[in-house]
Write an enzyme that holds these catalytic residues in place. Structure first.
Site, PDB file in Angstrom:
ATOM      1  N   CYS A   1      -1.740  -1.746   2.117  1.00 17.47           N
ATOM      2  CA  CYS A   1      -2.088  -1.179   3.424  1.00 17.47           C
ATOM      3  C   CYS A   1      -1.228  -1.767   4.538  1.00 17.47           C
ATOM      4  CB  CYS A   1      -3.567  -1.419   3.718  1.00 17.47           C
ATOM      5  SG  CYS A   1      -4.080  -0.707   5.292  1.00 17.47           S
TER       6      CYS A   1
ATOM      7  N   CYS B   1      -3.090  -2.288   7.821  1.00 16.88           N
ATOM      8  CA  CYS B   1      -3.958  -3.473   7.859  1.00 16.88           C
ATOM      9  C   CYS B   1      -3.134  -4.752   7.994  1.00 16.88           C
ATOM     10  CB  CYS B   1      -4.765  -3.608   6.569  1.00 16.88           C
ATOM     11  SG  CYS B   1      -5.429  -2.099   5.901  1.00 16.88           S
ATOM     12  N   ASP B   2      -2.062  -4.859   7.234  1.00 20.69           N
ATOM     13  CA  ASP B   2      -1.425  -6.163   7.044  1.00 20.69           C
ATOM     14  C   ASP B   2      -0.022  -6.288   7.621  1.00 20.69           C
ATOM     15  OD1 ASP B   2      -3.670  -7.096   5.676  1.00 20.69           O
ATOM     16  OD2 ASP B   2      -3.008  -6.205   3.804  1.00 20.69           O
TER      17      ASP B   2
END
Ligand code: NAP
Length: 307
Positions: A131, A134-135
């Site tokens: 992701c 997300c990261d």
């Protein structure tokens, strides 16, 4: 006879649990093979509204679960192995036993596909992720790579150029599957370097267990080399967790559940929420929103039944 069974304990399932529990429906919530869903495998979540300093993915999930339990949601470790509509209710097979429920919310999520290399599970969250949204922000000024050749890979590679010093795009063939506009955008970006006809074969960790490099193999020549990257973003697709509903709930060709009005499926009393039905947004907050919608749809359905 249950009022409502919720399949899945990711953001969608837990939000549906909070809402149906607060409506005094005492939902039975099923935790399957991946309790907590995809958030339970991420580290810091910085884009869930309300947490200005971010929150750990597993902590966010534990808070949601505790919130649902406070209002009377019941949790059980079970996997749905079969399902059948029945007049006025639905039957769900949990492992070996059939259970009946007036309403069912399917929030079983989708699982990101990984490469199946050694030590993969251990590396997730330590420089291996699926992701970028997300990261990505954790990898400022360092080289990273994306694996895959579809729209997700092209989109994530382009997104990651905001943070990373360099983004290698590793694809097993010599042309991208991604739509032309997204492929062009990625390939024209000076920070992105495609590495064609290549697959990762090993993750290489430093002394702290964090990703330091990935070993690559040229699929034509078999030649191997190590590429220094701080994070490997795997973007080779997701698989919705809908196998138990095949042939009974309408789905698209990739297995994502189709919603009709709101979150309703083709079977009365059965609702779908989150990544099990959404291959476009796939965010914790959109999944939570759908979980809320499915709970409200289920409540209205039960009210109309006179339950
Ligand atoms: P996808 O289109 O199925 O692409 C998966 C990619 O991963 C392919 O390039 C495939 O290679 C590669 N791959 C699969 N298994 C692999 C393996 N074991 N090792 C190495 N490479 C592997 O998946 P996606 O990119 O996640 O897209 C899914 C759907 O969502 C698509 O319909 C896509 O258009 C849509 N989507 C749209 C957007 C957007 O419009 N903004 C963004 C993301 C996704 P091959 O090419 O050789 O098969």
């Amino acid at each position: 006879m249950e009022n409502v069974i919720i399949v899945g304990t990711g953001c969608a399932g837990l939000t549906a649990a909070i809402y149906t529990a607060r409506a005094n429906l005492a939902p039975l919530v099923l935790e399957g093979h991946e309790p907590g869903g995809q958030l339970s495998t991420t580290t810091m979540v910085e884009n869930f509204p309300g947490f200005k300093d971010g929150i750990d993915g597993p902590e966010l999930i534990m808070n949601m679960k505790a919130q649902a339990e406070r209002f009377g949601a019941r949790f059980q470790y079970s996997t749905v192995t079969d399902f059948e509509p029945a007049p006025g209710h639905v039957r769900v097979k949990l492992d070996d036993a059939w259970v009946e429920t007036k309403a069912l919310i399917v929030a079983a999520g989708a699982s990101a596909r990984y490469l199946g290399l050694d030590h993969e599970k251990k590396m997730i969250g330590h420089g291996l992720t699926s992701c970028a949204t997300c990261d990505g922000a954790f990898y400022r000024g360092v080289p990273v790579c994306v694996v895959g050749g579809g729209d997700s890979a092209a989109e994530e590679a382009t997104f990651l150029t905001r943070f990373a010093s360099k983004v290698y795009l590793i694809h097993r063939r010599d042309s991208l599957r991604a739509s032309k506009i997204m492929a062009d955008r990625a390939l024209e970006n000076p920070k992105i370097e495609p590495i064609w006809n290549t697959i990762p074969v090993e993750y290489l960790a430093d002394d702290q267990g964090e990703m330091r490099a990935v070993r690559l193999r040229d699929v034509n020549t078999g030649a191997e080399r190590d590429l220094d990257v701080k994070c490997v973003f795997v973007a080779i697709g997701h698989t919705p967790n809908t196998a138990a509903f095949k042939g009974k709930l309408d789905m698209d060709t990739n297995g994502y559940l189709l919603q009709r009005e709101g979150t309703a499926t083709n079977v009365p009393g059965v609702f779908a929420a989150g990544d099990v039905a959404d291959h476009v947004y796939r965010q914790a907050v959109t999944a939570a929103g759908q979980g809320c919608a499915a709970a409200l749809d289920a409540e209205r359905y039960l009210a109309n039944l006179g339950a």
